[in-house]
Design a protein around this motif. Structure first.
Motif, PDB file in Angstrom:
ATOM      1  N   TRP A  21       0.803  -1.225   0.000  1.00 57.93           N
ATOM      2  CA  TRP A  21       0.000   0.000   0.000  1.00 57.93           C
ATOM      3  C   TRP A  21       0.833   1.271   0.000  1.00 57.93           C
ATOM      4  CZ3 TRP A  21      -4.451  -1.399  -1.567  1.00 57.93           C
ATOM      5  CH2 TRP A  21      -5.009  -2.596  -1.168  1.00 57.93           C
ATOM      6  N   THR A  22       2.114   1.186   0.388  1.00 54.26           N
ATOM      7  CA  THR A  22       2.895   2.422   0.540  1.00 54.26           C
ATOM      8  C   THR A  22       4.292   2.394  -0.065  1.00 54.26           C
ATOM      9  OG1 THR A  22       3.745   1.732   2.702  1.00 54.26           O
ATOM     10  CG2 THR A  22       1.696   3.002   2.701  1.00 54.26           C
ATOM     11  N   SER A  23       4.793   1.235  -0.466  1.00 57.43           N
ATOM     12  CA  SER A  23       6.169   1.149  -0.967  1.00 57.43           C
ATOM     13  C   SER A  23       6.269   0.096  -2.060  1.00 57.43           C
ATOM     14  CB  SER A  23       7.135   0.811   0.178  1.00 57.43           C
ATOM     15  OG  SER A  23       6.800  -0.440   0.746  1.00 57.43           O
ATOM     16  N   ALA A  24       7.440   0.021  -2.693  1.00 59.66           N
ATOM     17  CA  ALA A  24       7.636  -0.914  -3.802  1.00 59.66           C
ATOM     18  C   ALA A  24       8.997  -1.593  -3.690  1.00 59.66           C
ATOM     19  CB  ALA A  24       7.535  -0.169  -5.139  1.00 59.66           C
ATOM     20  N   ALA A  25       9.107  -2.711  -4.378  1.00 59.64           N
ATOM     21  CA  ALA A  25      10.365  -3.441  -4.461  1.00 59.64           C
ATOM     22  C   ALA A  25      10.456  -4.052  -5.850  1.00 59.64           C
ATOM     23  CB  ALA A  25      10.437  -4.536  -3.400  1.00 59.64           C
ATOM     24  N   ARG A  35      14.499  -1.678  -3.008  1.00 63.31           N
ATOM     25  CA  ARG A  35      13.286  -1.465  -2.223  1.00 63.31           C
ATOM     26  C   ARG A  35      13.190   0.022  -1.942  1.00 63.31           C
ATOM     27  NH1 ARG A  35      12.931  -6.512   1.906  1.00 63.31           N
ATOM     28  NH2 ARG A  35      14.098  -7.903   0.600  1.00 63.31           N
ATOM     29  N   THR A  36      11.991   0.539  -1.977  1.00 59.59           N
ATOM     30  CA  THR A  36      11.816   1.963  -1.685  1.00 59.59           C
ATOM     31  C   THR A  36      11.475   2.173  -0.221  1.00 59.59           C
ATOM     32  OG1 THR A  36       9.429   2.025  -2.097  1.00 59.59           O
ATOM     33  CG2 THR A  36      10.894   2.359  -4.011  1.00 59.59           C
ATOM     34  N   VAL A  70       7.048   8.614 -10.823  1.00 62.63           N
ATOM     35  CA  VAL A  70       7.859   7.718 -11.649  1.00 62.63           C
ATOM     36  C   VAL A  70       9.131   7.393 -10.875  1.00 62.63           C
ATOM     37  CG1 VAL A  70       9.034   7.395 -13.854  1.00 62.63           C
ATOM     38  CG2 VAL A  70       6.973   8.816 -13.745  1.00 62.63           C
ATOM     39  N   LEU A  71       9.454   6.104 -10.830  1.00 64.71           N
ATOM     40  CA  LEU A  71      10.666   5.635 -10.173  1.00 64.71           C
ATOM     41  C   LEU A  71      11.690   5.215 -11.211  1.00 64.71           C
ATOM     42  CD1 LEU A  71       8.978   3.292  -7.538  1.00 64.71           C
ATOM     43  CD2 LEU A  71       9.491   5.734  -7.319  1.00 64.71           C
TER      44      LEU A  71
END
Length: 89
Positions: A21-25, A35-36, A70-71
Motif C-alpha cells: 500500500w505504501t512502498s515498492a520493491a 526497495r523503496t 515515476v521511479l
C-alpha cells in the motif's frame, strides 16, 4: 513488504516490481534489485514498468489527491512527480 497488491513486469527492463500500500520493491534475474522507502500515504498502484521508468499512482489526501510518480527502474529512486512530505514518512 507486508501485503503485495500490485504487480507489474517488463521484459524490456528485465524487472518485476511489487507494491504494497505504501512502498515498492523490484526483482531481477539476480534477485532483489531495490526497495523503496515509503512513497505514499496509501493505495500505491503500479501502472506500468518500462526501461525508462516505473509508473505509479497513489492516494495522498492533504497532498493534492492522487499523485502520479515515476521511479528509476535501475535503483528505485523517485525521478518524477511530487514527493511525499517528510512528516508522512
Amino acid at each position: 513488504m507486508d501485503y503485495v497488491h500490485s504487480v507489474e513486469g517488463s521484459s524490456e527492463a528485465q524487472l518485476l516490481v511489487l507494491a504494497d500500500w505504501t512502498s515498492a520493491a523490484a526483482v531481477g534475474a539476480g534477485g532483489v534489485r531495490w526497495r523503496t522507502d515509503r512513497l505514499a500515504i496509501d493505495d500505491l498502484v503500479l501502472s506500468s514498468v518500462t526501461a525508462s521508468g516505473v509508473f505509479c499512482e497513489c492516494d495522498s489526501p492533504g497532498v493534492g489527491g492522487v499523485r502520479r510518480i515515476v521511479l528509476d527502474p535501475l535503483d528505485g529512486h523517485q525521478i518524477s512527480g511530487p514527493l511525499l512530505p517528510d512528516h508522512f514518512r
